[in-house]
Design a protein around this motif. Structure first.
Motif, PDB file in Angstrom:
ATOM      1  N   ASN A 263      15.348 -16.933 -22.081  1.00  0.00           N
ATOM      2  CA  ASN A 263      14.555 -16.057 -21.348  1.00  0.00           C
ATOM      3  C   ASN A 263      16.502 -14.664 -21.026  1.00  0.00           C
ATOM      4  N   GLU A 264      15.552 -13.701 -21.332  1.00  0.00           N
ATOM      5  CA  GLU A 264      17.234 -12.507 -20.430  1.00  0.00           C
ATOM      6  C   GLU A 264      16.426 -12.259 -18.729  1.00  0.00           C
ATOM      7  N   ILE A 265      17.172 -12.308 -18.096  1.00  0.00           N
ATOM      8  CA  ILE A 265      16.894 -12.586 -16.541  1.00  0.00           C
ATOM      9  C   ILE A 265      17.338 -11.502 -16.441  1.00  0.00           C
ATOM     10  N   TYR A 266      17.837 -10.442 -16.135  1.00  0.00           N
ATOM     11  CA  TYR A 266      18.173  -8.692 -15.618  1.00  0.00           C
ATOM     12  C   TYR A 266      18.637  -9.097 -14.172  1.00  0.00           C
ATOM     13  N   PHE A 267      19.558  -8.496 -13.892  1.00  0.00           N
ATOM     14  CA  PHE A 267      19.922  -8.194 -12.513  1.00  0.00           C
ATOM     15  C   PHE A 267      21.330  -7.583 -12.231  1.00  0.00           C
ATOM     16  N   GLU A 268      21.114  -7.102 -10.729  1.00  0.00           N
ATOM     17  CA  GLU A 268      22.302  -5.918 -10.814  1.00  0.00           C
ATOM     18  C   GLU A 268      23.431  -6.643  -9.512  1.00  0.00           C
ATOM     19  N   VAL A 269      24.559  -6.354  -9.492  1.00  0.00           N
ATOM     20  CA  VAL A 269      24.817  -7.053  -8.219  1.00  0.00           C
ATOM     21  C   VAL A 269      25.604  -5.358  -7.518  1.00  0.00           C
ATOM     22  N   SER A 270      25.694  -5.075  -6.382  1.00  0.00           N
ATOM     23  CA  SER A 270      26.567  -4.569  -6.056  1.00  0.00           C
ATOM     24  C   SER A 270      27.066  -3.658  -4.519  1.00  0.00           C
ATOM     25  N   GLY A 271      27.565  -3.438  -3.964  1.00  0.00           N
ATOM     26  CA  GLY A 271      28.679  -3.496  -2.874  1.00  0.00           C
ATOM     27  C   GLY A 271      28.769  -4.277  -2.868  1.00  0.00           C
ATOM     28  N   ALA A 272      29.848  -4.671  -0.492  1.00  0.00           N
ATOM     29  CA  ALA A 272      30.593  -5.867  -0.694  1.00  0.00           C
ATOM     30  C   ALA A 272      30.216  -6.379   0.189  1.00  0.00           C
ATOM     31  N   GLY A 273      30.530  -7.654   1.356  1.00  0.00           N
ATOM     32  CA  GLY A 273      29.528  -8.487   1.965  1.00  0.00           C
ATOM     33  C   GLY A 273      28.733  -9.451   1.579  1.00  0.00           C
ATOM     34  N   LYS A 274      28.590  -9.711   3.065  1.00  0.00           N
ATOM     35  CA  LYS A 274      26.966 -10.290   3.510  1.00  0.00           C
ATOM     36  C   LYS A 274      26.595 -10.312   2.147  1.00  0.00           C
TER      37      LYS A 274
ATOM     38  N   GLU B  41       6.345  -3.363  -9.984  1.00  0.00           N
ATOM     39  CA  GLU B  41       8.057  -2.750  -9.123  1.00  0.00           C
ATOM     40  C   GLU B  41       9.323  -3.455 -10.331  1.00  0.00           C
ATOM     41  N   ASN B  42      10.695  -3.155  -9.422  1.00  0.00           N
ATOM     42  CA  ASN B  42      10.867  -3.602 -10.734  1.00  0.00           C
ATOM     43  C   ASN B  42      12.489  -3.034  -9.658  1.00  0.00           C
ATOM     44  N   ARG B  43      13.173  -3.449  -9.963  1.00  0.00           N
ATOM     45  CA  ARG B  43      15.125  -3.350  -8.692  1.00  0.00           C
ATOM     46  C   ARG B  43      15.080  -2.162  -8.701  1.00  0.00           C
ATOM     47  N   THR B  44      14.636  -1.150  -9.034  1.00  0.00           N
ATOM     48  CA  THR B  44      14.931   0.495  -8.489  1.00  0.00           C
ATOM     49  C   THR B  44      14.175   0.505  -7.198  1.00  0.00           C
ATOM     50  N   MET B  45      13.028  -0.046  -7.303  1.00  0.00           N
ATOM     51  CA  MET B  45      12.633   0.246  -5.740  1.00  0.00           C
ATOM     52  C   MET B  45      13.478   0.417  -4.736  1.00  0.00           C
ATOM     53  N   TRP B  46      14.701  -0.675  -4.533  1.00  0.00           N
ATOM     54  CA  TRP B  46      15.395  -1.057  -3.596  1.00  0.00           C
ATOM     55  C   TRP B  46      16.419   0.233  -4.153  1.00  0.00           C
ATOM     56  N   ASN B  47      16.958   1.138  -4.878  1.00  0.00           N
ATOM     57  CA  ASN B  47      17.735   2.027  -4.551  1.00  0.00           C
ATOM     58  C   ASN B  47      18.697   3.094  -3.703  1.00  0.00           C
ATOM     59  N   ASP B  48      17.249   3.663  -2.875  1.00  0.00           N
ATOM     60  CA  ASP B  48      17.849   3.931  -1.134  1.00  0.00           C
ATOM     61  C   ASP B  48      18.231   3.031  -0.533  1.00  0.00           C
ATOM     62  N   LEU B  49      17.875   2.335  -0.540  1.00  0.00           N
ATOM     63  CA  LEU B  49      18.544   0.717   0.667  1.00  0.00           C
ATOM     64  C   LEU B  49      20.005   0.369  -0.085  1.00  0.00           C
TER      65      LEU B  49
ATOM     66  N   GLU C 106      21.806   2.205  -1.353  1.00  0.00           N
ATOM     67  CA  GLU C 106      22.772   2.906  -1.181  1.00  0.00           C
ATOM     68  C   GLU C 106      23.522   3.194  -0.055  1.00  0.00           C
ATOM     69  N   GLU C 107      22.491   2.877   1.047  1.00  0.00           N
ATOM     70  CA  GLU C 107      22.518   3.429   2.542  1.00  0.00           C
ATOM     71  C   GLU C 107      23.063   1.988   2.696  1.00  0.00           C
ATOM     72  N   PHE C 108      23.015   0.894   2.646  1.00  0.00           N
ATOM     73  CA  PHE C 108      23.619  -0.374   3.242  1.00  0.00           C
ATOM     74  C   PHE C 108      24.757  -0.682   2.616  1.00  0.00           C
TER      75      PHE C 108
ATOM     76  N   PHE D 259      14.654   1.529   7.485  1.00  0.00           N
ATOM     77  CA  PHE D 259      15.969   1.581   7.842  1.00  0.00           C
ATOM     78  C   PHE D 259      16.480   0.457   8.928  1.00  0.00           C
ATOM     79  N   LYS D 260      15.626   1.335  10.067  1.00  0.00           N
ATOM     80  CA  LYS D 260      16.821   1.543  11.497  1.00  0.00           C
ATOM     81  C   LYS D 260      16.170   0.150  11.330  1.00  0.00           C
ATOM     82  N   VAL D 261      15.551  -0.589  11.255  1.00  0.00           N
ATOM     83  CA  VAL D 261      14.464  -2.173  11.332  1.00  0.00           C
ATOM     84  C   VAL D 261      15.859  -3.115  10.975  1.00  0.00           C
ATOM     85  N   LEU D 262      16.283  -2.467   9.745  1.00  0.00           N
ATOM     86  CA  LEU D 262      17.228  -3.541   8.581  1.00  0.00           C
ATOM     87  C   LEU D 262      18.528  -3.607   8.680  1.00  0.00           C
ATOM     88  N   GLU D 263      19.009  -2.615   9.858  1.00  0.00           N
ATOM     89  CA  GLU D 263      19.993  -2.636  10.349  1.00  0.00           C
ATOM     90  C   GLU D 263      20.397  -3.276  11.656  1.00  0.00           C
TER      91      GLU D 263
END
Length: 257
Positions: free
Chosen positions: A8-19, A29-37, A39-41, A249-253
């Protein structure tokens, strides 16, 4: 990107750099719920953003979407990316998957951040509600989805996010009925992982809404004390990542460091 889990196909995206940080969305829900997060980090972290079974671009995987199988699929994603350890950020059902991952792959789990989630299994009343939900979906999926998503918000924030709710409802209506039912079965039959959370030696944080209609705040307070997990609270409902985005976001930082 795509990996195969039991053909079965499992879809994922990788973005950003670091840990590396693994993002795990909740039910309906789906992966798009995290789009703003992301972009922020994204300048600070590498995000691995996965569509869990039956959601987004990932299809149905069997008749029950168990937390254990989803954790196995997450592990395959990390293997493909040659990632040996990551922080896990899971909302609701995503938190259950993160805990299953921590149980089976503790050496790969750096931190657990469980948002509007719990380590407890469904009680009998909750299981009956899941069965009722399955019947409602078969009768009128669109009505169920619309009601279910609106009921994730605190009363005072339902009117604050009309466009976001409309988008979530629209996306969730596209999920096939059998996918939703398979996910509900997985939620209903998941095991209690309170001891797993208690014995987990890494950093563990519970992020809870004081007026969460799905995961009662009192139960999260109790779980925090029982498992020696840090507790961070927000004033609204089950969607702290949206209802309290600025503070979230402030907490996540701080937490992701």
């Amino acid at each position: 990107m795509i990996i195969l889990y039991k053909q079965n196909e499992i879809y994922f995206e990788v973005s950003g750099a670091g840990k590396p940080v693994v993002l795990l969305h909740g039910f309906l829900e789906n992966r798009t719920m995290w789009n703003d997060l992301i972009e922020e980090f994204s300048n600070e972290y590498q995000f691995i953003n996965i569509d869990l079974f039956g959601h987004g671009k990932t299809g149905k995987v069997g008749y029950i979407h168990s937390m254990e199988q989803m954790a196995e699929a997450v592990n395959l994603v990390l293997q493909k990316l040659n990632i040996n350890m990551a922080t896990f950020l899971g909302h609701s059902m995503g938190g259950y998957v993160a805990l299953a991952f921590a149980e089976h792959f503790p050496d790969k789990t750096e931190k657990l951040l469980l948002i509007n989630s719990t380590a407890e299994a469904d009680n009998e009343e909750r299981k009956k509600n899941r069965d009722r939900a399955k019947r409602l979906i078969k009768q009128n999926k669109e009505a169920f989805v619309s009601m279910a998503i609106k009921n994730l918000f605190a009363e005072e924030t339902k009117e604050t996010f009309p466009e976001e709710i409309k988008k979530m409802v629209s996306e969730a209506k596209d999920i096939p009925t059998e996918n939703i039912i398979a996910s509900i079965e997985g939620l209903k039959n998941r095991k209690d992982r309170t001891e797993i959370l208690k014995n987990y030696s890494g950093k563990k944080i519970l992020l809870a809404g004081k007026h969460d209609p799905v995961v009662p705040f009192e139960s999260v307070e109790k779980l925090s004390a029982e498992t020696n997990s840090e507790l961070i609270t927000f004033p609204n409902g089950h969607m702290s990542w949206l209802e309290n985005k600025k503070d979230f976001f402030k907490v996540l930082e701080e937490l992701l460091k």
